[in-house]
Write an enzyme that holds these catalytic residues in place. Structure first.
Site, short mmCIF file in Angstrom:
data_model
loop_
_atom_site.label_atom_id
_atom_site.label_comp_id
_atom_site.label_asym_id
_atom_site.label_seq_id
_atom_site.Cartn_x
_atom_site.Cartn_y
_atom_site.Cartn_z
N LYS A 80 82.50 44.23 11.00
CA LYS A 80 82.01 45.18 12.00
C LYS A 80 82.82 44.98 13.28
O LYS A 80 83.13 43.83 13.64
CB LYS A 80 80.52 44.91 12.26
CG LYS A 80 79.84 45.89 13.20
CD LYS A 80 78.34 45.55 13.34
CE LYS A 80 77.60 46.51 14.24
NZ LYS A 80 76.17 46.17 14.37
N SER A 155 73.13 50.18 13.45
CA SER A 155 74.43 50.43 14.01
C SER A 155 75.60 49.99 13.12
O SER A 155 76.73 50.43 13.34
CB SER A 155 74.56 49.71 15.34
OG SER A 155 74.52 48.31 15.16
N SER A 179 69.97 46.72 12.49
CA SER A 179 71.33 47.27 12.34
C SER A 179 72.07 46.84 11.09
O SER A 179 73.14 47.38 10.81
CB SER A 179 72.17 46.92 13.57
OG SER A 179 71.80 47.74 14.65
#
Lengths: 494, 111
Positions: A80, A155, A179
């Site tokens: 990420k 997210s 997330s």
């Protein structure tokens, strides 16, 4: 023969160590497939074929010399884009970090590399992880691999979509209010949020420091267990990392669920949860009962207040953490007349609408006159929620329920309605307030979209949570389903 | 989402002050829209006030037993200065260039 890209991380590492194929070959296959699919999927923000290839060749050379590169030998892994890796940009999906290249690696990334992993690139996210759909990225839109008209969740939407579409077998994300678990649920992949403190956060760009935790996305629980075993454990570079011993989860998870007490959270199956999601979760619970678990209903009476408490606390903490983006040390600096003017212009130009909203909410909640009414109130409610979990764990070993109240929603549907967007974290964020470990595993489909089953455990019982998920996956095949376009090879679903 | 209550109302002065505290330059339209969002969000959170938390201790982090963590103060290799100086927008090696903070700035007064 099955296309190597459809193998699990464990299988890839095993085949590479057995020299059935090389780290270079699997990396080429992944990168080619990413090139083929990512224009449309939008999972990646940064790819560096040359750097990744050099690393894969290094793994192959180790094997040539007879050395063991480690349990993740040659496994392609995505990060990420809020996790630092030296030489690669870390944007956090924000313009304010445009051009920032960290000179060091996040501990979690360094440990994966030490275990033989090969990084393929950085994945898309909501700006500074603030969002539930990956639509808040300043750079690109990530689509759901099951239906391009829907969001992948967020997210960590890029990491979830990438694993679900089988671009990579393994990815890291971060989970502040859901997330990792919510996008895992939306994309039909497995995602694990470890206990607060389990994984060092050194090199993870901070959002809300009392909530943030790094965790893996995998094809199945066993892959997540292997990744977590590698990244977990005390790190002198993060004083909040726990000294709790790291167990050999990759070996010790199998086993039946006989006598395990599983609580079904009644509040999580209320009217706010879609009927299709409720049905799939009810079936999953029956399945767990069939595997020997003793199932009962459990109430978390304050959990309905979790979402508001979470959003106040997370906003307050981010307003403090993001104060460092002032155009001095990181990213671009706006032109202006004086110091305050420069900082304010830099931040006004650099932050997107959702980040601004939360910074202002957090600043308000912490400011004199409002602190008691908002931040302190939320922090007291946090205690009540923790006490609810404590009481529930006196009667049950783990708790289960849906990961999210709905399946993936349509792109654009909630971007202008922050409260509707926040609501998709309602079942996940109480877990962060209490710092507990939780897992999302695919448990079927509703409206053609994946549904996730959430398994929540007591602090540092990460192994127990994964054991439940593993037992479920050994007896079901929901996690082996892949979206159209990702089915290749002999079509055995892997 | 329809607003459920009119309270809490954030007045013009408050939103200007909070935005200034957060150091975010916004246009008037952006500030107005943020004010509406904030009112809506805070109204939604009013349900927290139904809970009697007078006797409840606040929790600021999920670690149950907090203790200070020390390490031996031994020198270790760290990041190189030139690597770090490659990051900021304005540099005058070996320093990061910033503006003088002690001058009176007219822009401080304008929202």
């Amino acid at each position: 023969m099955t296309d190597m890209i459809n193998l699990t991380a464990r299988e890839i590492a095993r085949e590479i160590r057995a020299r059935s194929f090389s780290a270079r070959e699997i990396l080429s296959r992944c990168l080619d497939y990413i090139e083929e699919t990512d224009q449309d999927l939008g999972a990646f923000l940064h790819l560096d074929r040359q750097c990744s290839m050099e690393r894969a060749l290094e793994v192959d050379r180790l094997l040539d010399r007879g050395s063991d590169p480690g349990p993740l030998a040659g496994v392609p892994v995505a990060l990420k884009d809020n996790l630092s890796y030296p030489g690669w940009p870390t944007t956090c999906g924000s313009k304010i970090l445009d051009g920032y290249i960290p000179p060091y690696a996040a501990t979690a990334a360094a440990r994966l590399k030490q275990a033989g992993a090969v990084f393929v690139g950085k994945t898309n996210l909501d700006e500074f992880s603030m969002g539930s759909s990956t639509e808040n990225s300043a750079y690109r839109v990530t689509r759901n691999p099951w239906d391009r008209a829907r969001v992948p969740g967020g997210s960590s939407g890029g990491s979830a979509a990438s694993v679900a579409a089988r671009q990579v077998p393994l990815a890291l994300g971060s989970d502040t209010g859901g997330s990792i678990r919510q996008p895992a649920s939306f994309c039909g992949t497995t995602g694990m949020k470890p206990t607060y403190g389990r994984v060092s956060r050194y090199g993870l760009v901070a959002f809300a420091s009392s909530l943030d935790q790094i965790g893996p996305f995998g094809v199945d629980v066993a892959d997540c267990a292997l990744a977590l075993e590698v990244i977990a454990g005390r790190d002198p570079l993060d004083s909040t990392s726990a000294s709790e011993p790291v167990e050999t989860w990759s070996r010790d998870l199998p086993g039946d669920l006989k006598g395990l007490r599983i609580g079904v959270v009644s509040e999580h199956l209320g009217g706010g949860t879609e009927p299709g999601v409720r049905d799939r979760v009810a079936q999953a619970v029956e399945h767990l009962e069939g595997l020997g678990a003793e199932v009962g209903e459990v109430s978390l009476p304050h959990v309905s207040h979790g979402l508001s408490a979470y959003y106040l606390i997370a906003a307050a903490e981010c307003s403090s953490n993001l104060a460092r983006y002032d155009g001095v040390v990181f990213g671009p600096r706006a032109a202006g007349k004086g110091w305050t003017d420069i900082i304010s212009r830099t931040r006004g130009e650099g932050f997107g609408p959702e980040v601004r909203r939360r910074l202002v909410l957090g600043t308000y909640a912490l400011s004199a006159g409002y602190y008691d009414a908002y931040y302190l109130k939320a922090s007291r409610v946090r205690t009540l929620i923790i006490q609810d979990f404590d009481r529930a764990f006196e009667r049950f070993d783990v708790m289960v329920g849906p990961t999210a109240p709905s399946v993936a929603f349509a792109r654009g549907e909630r971007v202008d309605d922050p409260l509707a967007m926040y609501a998709s974290d309602v079942l996940t964020c109480p877990v962060n307030l209490a710092g507990l470990p939780a897992l999302s595993v695919p448990c079927g489909f509703s409206q053609g979209m994946p549904v996730g089953l959430q398994v929540i455990g007591p602090a540092f019982k990460d192994g127990l949570v994964m054991k439940v998920g593993r037992a479920y996956q050994e007896n079901t095949d929901h996690h082996t389903r892949v979206p159209a376009g990702a089915e290749r090879g002999d079509g055995d679903g892997r | 989402m329809a607003r459920r209550r009119c309270e809490p109302v954030i007045d013009e002065g408050t939103i200007r002050e909070v935005v200034a505290l957060a150091r975010i330059q916004l246009t008037r339209e952006e500030r107005d829209s943020l004010k509406d969002d904030l009112e809506q969000i805070l109204s939604h959170m009013e349900h927290l006030n139904q809970l009697d938390t007078g006797e409840v201790e606040p929790t600021f982090h999920p670690v149950r037993e907090m203790k200070n963590v020390f390490r031996p103060d031994d020198p270790e290799p760290g990041l190189a200065q030139d690597q770090l100086l490659a990051l900021p927008a304005e540099v005058e090696a070996p320093y990061i260039r910033v503006r003088n903070l002690m001058v009176r700035e007219e822009s401080e007064e304008t929202p």
